[in-house]
Design a protein around this motif. Structure first.
Motif, mmCIF file in Angstrom:
data_model
loop_
_atom_site.group_PDB
_atom_site.id
_atom_site.type_symbol
_atom_site.label_atom_id
_atom_site.label_comp_id
_atom_site.label_asym_id
_atom_site.label_seq_id
_atom_site.Cartn_x
_atom_site.Cartn_y
_atom_site.Cartn_z
ATOM 1 N N LYS A 1 -11.222 39.420 13.677
ATOM 2 C CA LYS A 1 -11.471 38.014 14.014
ATOM 3 C C LYS A 1 -11.329 37.147 12.772
ATOM 4 C CE LYS A 1 -14.876 38.860 17.627
ATOM 5 N NZ LYS A 1 -16.321 38.815 17.897
ATOM 6 N N LYS A 2 -10.997 35.907 13.003
ATOM 7 C CA LYS A 2 -11.024 34.958 11.874
ATOM 8 C C LYS A 2 -11.194 33.534 12.409
ATOM 9 C CE LYS A 2 -6.047 34.416 11.154
ATOM 10 N NZ LYS A 2 -4.951 34.493 10.224
ATOM 11 N N SER A 3 -11.852 32.747 11.620
ATOM 12 C CA SER A 3 -11.955 31.339 11.981
ATOM 13 C C SER A 3 -11.219 30.540 10.915
ATOM 14 C CB SER A 3 -13.419 30.923 12.088
ATOM 15 O OG SER A 3 -13.909 30.581 10.830
ATOM 16 N N VAL A 4 -10.426 29.596 11.387
ATOM 17 C CA VAL A 4 -9.626 28.776 10.470
ATOM 18 C C VAL A 4 -9.981 27.306 10.694
ATOM 19 C CG1 VAL A 4 -7.283 28.172 9.735
ATOM 20 C CG2 VAL A 4 -7.739 30.443 10.619
ATOM 21 N N THR A 5 -10.215 26.608 9.615
ATOM 22 C CA THR A 5 -10.459 25.165 9.703
ATOM 23 C C THR A 5 -9.443 24.441 8.834
ATOM 24 O OG1 THR A 5 -12.800 25.609 10.009
ATOM 25 C CG2 THR A 5 -12.209 23.349 9.451
ATOM 26 N N TYR A 6 -8.735 23.517 9.450
ATOM 27 C CA TYR A 6 -7.777 22.693 8.719
ATOM 28 C C TYR A 6 -8.411 21.323 8.505
ATOM 29 C CZ TYR A 6 -4.400 26.067 10.572
ATOM 30 O OH TYR A 6 -3.727 27.210 10.919
ATOM 31 N N GLN A 7 -8.209 20.786 7.348
ATOM 32 C CA GLN A 7 -8.656 19.418 7.099
ATOM 33 C C GLN A 7 -7.475 18.596 6.597
ATOM 34 O OE1 GLN A 7 -12.409 18.836 5.160
ATOM 35 N NE2 GLN A 7 -11.842 16.776 4.486
ATOM 36 N N ILE A 8 -7.171 17.551 7.340
ATOM 37 C CA ILE A 8 -6.037 16.688 6.969
ATOM 38 C C ILE A 8 -6.612 15.342 6.533
ATOM 39 C CG2 ILE A 8 -3.889 15.617 7.773
ATOM 40 C CD1 ILE A 8 -5.238 18.445 9.764
ATOM 41 N N ASP A 9 -6.306 14.952 5.324
ATOM 42 C CA ASP A 9 -6.791 13.675 4.788
ATOM 43 C C ASP A 9 -5.621 12.784 4.430
ATOM 44 O OD1 ASP A 9 -9.746 14.091 4.516
ATOM 45 O OD2 ASP A 9 -9.052 15.811 3.369
ATOM 46 N N LEU A 10 -5.692 11.559 4.861
ATOM 47 C CA LEU A 10 -4.687 10.576 4.470
ATOM 48 C C LEU A 10 -5.391 9.430 3.767
ATOM 49 C CD1 LEU A 10 -2.275 10.303 7.538
ATOM 50 C CD2 LEU A 10 -1.934 11.582 5.447
ATOM 51 N N TYR B 1 0.838 -1.216 0.000
ATOM 52 C CA TYR B 1 0.000 0.000 0.000
ATOM 53 C C TYR B 1 0.866 1.256 0.000
ATOM 54 C CZ TYR B 1 -3.444 -3.410 1.563
ATOM 55 O OH TYR B 1 -4.254 -4.518 1.656
ATOM 56 N N ILE B 2 0.306 2.328 -0.538
ATOM 57 C CA ILE B 2 0.985 3.636 -0.493
ATOM 58 C C ILE B 2 0.100 4.614 0.287
ATOM 59 C CG2 ILE B 2 0.115 4.396 -2.789
ATOM 60 C CD1 ILE B 2 2.917 5.799 -3.099
ATOM 61 N N LEU B 3 0.759 5.367 1.156
ATOM 62 C CA LEU B 3 0.041 6.335 1.993
ATOM 63 C C LEU B 3 0.279 7.738 1.438
ATOM 64 C CD1 LEU B 3 -1.606 6.489 4.702
ATOM 65 C CD2 LEU B 3 0.562 6.934 5.818
ATOM 66 N N GLN B 4 -0.796 8.377 1.026
ATOM 67 C CA GLN B 4 -0.685 9.742 0.486
ATOM 68 C C GLN B 4 -1.643 10.661 1.240
ATOM 69 O OE1 GLN B 4 -1.802 8.114 -3.253
ATOM 70 N NE2 GLN B 4 0.118 8.657 -4.239
ATOM 71 N N GLY B 5 -1.441 11.931 1.130
ATOM 72 C CA GLY B 5 -2.324 12.813 1.887
ATOM 73 C C GLY B 5 -2.392 14.224 1.370
ATOM 74 N N SER B 6 -3.283 14.985 1.996
ATOM 75 C CA SER B 6 -3.411 16.402 1.648
ATOM 76 C C SER B 6 -3.842 17.195 2.879
ATOM 77 C CB SER B 6 -4.427 16.589 0.520
ATOM 78 O OG SER B 6 -5.697 16.185 0.952
ATOM 79 N N ILE B 7 -3.428 18.443 2.891
ATOM 80 C CA ILE B 7 -3.819 19.359 3.969
ATOM 81 C C ILE B 7 -4.530 20.542 3.316
ATOM 82 C CG2 ILE B 7 -3.015 20.777 5.899
ATOM 83 C CD1 ILE B 7 -0.390 19.061 5.781
ATOM 84 N N ASN B 8 -5.741 20.801 3.747
ATOM 85 C CA ASN B 8 -6.512 21.930 3.202
ATOM 86 C C ASN B 8 -6.935 22.845 4.345
ATOM 87 O OD1 ASN B 8 -7.117 21.426 0.192
ATOM 88 N ND2 ASN B 8 -7.379 19.447 1.174
ATOM 89 N N SER B 9 -7.209 24.095 4.007
ATOM 90 C CA SER B 9 -7.696 25.002 5.054
ATOM 91 C C SER B 9 -8.730 25.957 4.495
ATOM 92 C CB SER B 9 -6.533 25.796 5.650
ATOM 93 O OG SER B 9 -6.084 26.761 4.732
ATOM 94 N N ILE B 10 -9.625 26.371 5.383
ATOM 95 C CA ILE B 10 -10.628 27.380 5.021
ATOM 96 C C ILE B 10 -10.476 28.514 6.029
ATOM 97 C CG2 ILE B 10 -13.095 27.867 4.755
ATOM 98 C CD1 ILE B 10 -13.392 24.754 4.362
ATOM 99 N N VAL B 11 -10.292 29.718 5.515
ATOM 100 C CA VAL B 11 -10.132 30.880 6.396
ATOM 101 C C VAL B 11 -11.316 31.805 6.205
ATOM 102 C CG1 VAL B 11 -8.593 32.770 7.067
ATOM 103 C CG2 VAL B 11 -7.630 30.698 6.101
ATOM 104 N N ASP B 12 -11.934 32.195 7.315
ATOM 105 C CA ASP B 12 -13.072 33.110 7.255
ATOM 106 C C ASP B 12 -12.758 34.327 8.129
ATOM 107 O OD1 ASP B 12 -15.503 34.269 6.921
ATOM 108 O OD2 ASP B 12 -16.591 32.901 8.243
ATOM 109 N N PRO B 13 -12.197 35.392 7.524
ATOM 110 C CA PRO B 13 -11.840 36.553 8.342
ATOM 111 C C PRO B 13 -12.933 37.624 8.365
ATOM 112 C CG PRO B 13 -10.781 36.700 6.204
ATOM 113 C CD PRO B 13 -11.753 35.560 6.139
ATOM 114 N N TYR B 14 -13.055 38.291 9.490
ATOM 115 C CA TYR B 14 -13.942 39.450 9.576
ATOM 116 C C TYR B 14 -13.317 40.417 10.577
ATOM 117 C CZ TYR B 14 -17.946 42.473 10.163
ATOM 118 O OH TYR B 14 -18.761 43.580 10.206
ATOM 119 N N LYS B 15 -12.890 41.561 10.043
ATOM 120 C CA LYS B 15 -12.163 42.560 10.833
ATOM 121 C C LYS B 15 -11.015 41.905 11.596
ATOM 122 C CE LYS B 15 -15.827 45.916 10.898
ATOM 123 N NZ LYS B 15 -16.861 46.612 11.670
#
Lengths: 193, 107
Positions: A160-169, A144-158
């Protein structure tokens, strides 16, 4: 007069000491969130979750049932598509370590480390004694081969900001291209500047 | 006649051998793909066991503010340097005060 002089010296020493660069050792598991960026705590949480998901996945029992021996995994690349510089090696190494310590999954070397290993083997062909030289063509092939990706969603307002990271393997069967396991971890943060 | 029969035998034997090499249900054209990826193997494996950085720039309030400040500072400096009246009009006298700006411009 003498007293005033002593106090003045003591105060100046204290002031100088307070301005000095200061380093304090902390427990890596208690890394504080300073900027809100990806830090060791996030890496550790991701590693724990991935280890748990990977070693309890159905793919492991299925492989053992079909082949009768533990699966061999090779680590491919992880693409960081987030807004920050993240090195996946920090949590991937923890995952690899868990494969070895639990003895449930075999692991073979990949990438530059494998190149170095082969170059050492090539060097041995001319420099080592016959009884100790390691032969080419006896490497273990990964299942088997293990591959992955890291994604993020940034929602800024003035400020403040909310950040969500998604890590998939993703674990894929090299021979059949069949995806046998997908592990994911989402980390959300609220940051106020 | 014997020669023809021998050739047919050799050809059919080679085909049979080739068929034996294939695993069950294996695509007989597998060699096309195998040759293609064997040739490109070295370049395709350069990213193995690494993190490929493909990041994007997200809006950040602090970064945006510092960038604005730097741009304003740079704009004011440029404007001051290009203002000939205040910085180079010394009415024939040497102006030590603005000399560093003058030197900087001539570089």
């Amino acid at each position: 007069m003498k007293q005033i002089f002593t106090i003045a010296i003591a105060t100046s020493i204290l002031l100088l000491a307070s301005c000095a660069h200061k380093v304090t050792r902390i427990d890596p598991t208690e890394t504080p969130d300073l900027s809100g960026n990806w830090n060791y705590t996030d890496s550790r949480i991701t590693a724990e979750e991935m280890i748990n998901q990977s070693l309890t996945g159905k793919w492991l029992s299925d492989h053992l049932q079909q082949k009768g021996k533990k699966p061999v995994v090779i680590v491919g690349f992880v693409t960081n598509k987030s807004h920050e510089h993240i090195e996946a090696e920090t949590f991937m190494n923890d995952l690899e370590k868990s494969y070895i310590t639990t003895e449930k999954v075999g692991l073979v070397q990949s990438g530059k480390k494998r190149e170095e290993m082969r170059s050492e083997k090539a060097d041995q062909q001319t420099n080592s004694t016959i009884s100790t030289l390691k032969k080419f063509g006896l490497e273990k092939g990964a299942d088997y081969i293990l591959q992955g990706s890291i994604n993020s969603i940034v929602d800024p307002y003035k400020r403040k900001k909310s950040v969500t990271y998604q890590i998939d393997l993703v674990l894929t069967n090299i021979e059949t291209n069949e995806v046998v396991w997908i592990g994911d971890k989402k980390i959300s943060k609220n940051i106020k500047n | 006649m014997k020669k023809i029969l021998f050739t047919i035998l050799v050809v059919s034997a080679s085909f049979a051998l080739k068929a034996q090499e294939l695993a069950q249900d294996q695509n007989p054209n597998y060699k096309v793909s195998m040759d293609k990826y064997t040739a490109a193997q070295a370049t395709l494996q350069t990213t193995m066991n690494t993190t490929v950085q493909n990041t994007y720039t997200a809006y950040d309030w602090r970064i945006a503010k510092s960038k604005r400040k730097a741009e304003n500072r740079s704009y004011r400096r440029e404007r001051a340097l290009s203002n000939q009246y205040y910085y180079n009009n010394n009415y024939g006298y040497r102006n030590n005060y603005n000399q560093k700006y003058y030197r900087h411009r001539c570089r």
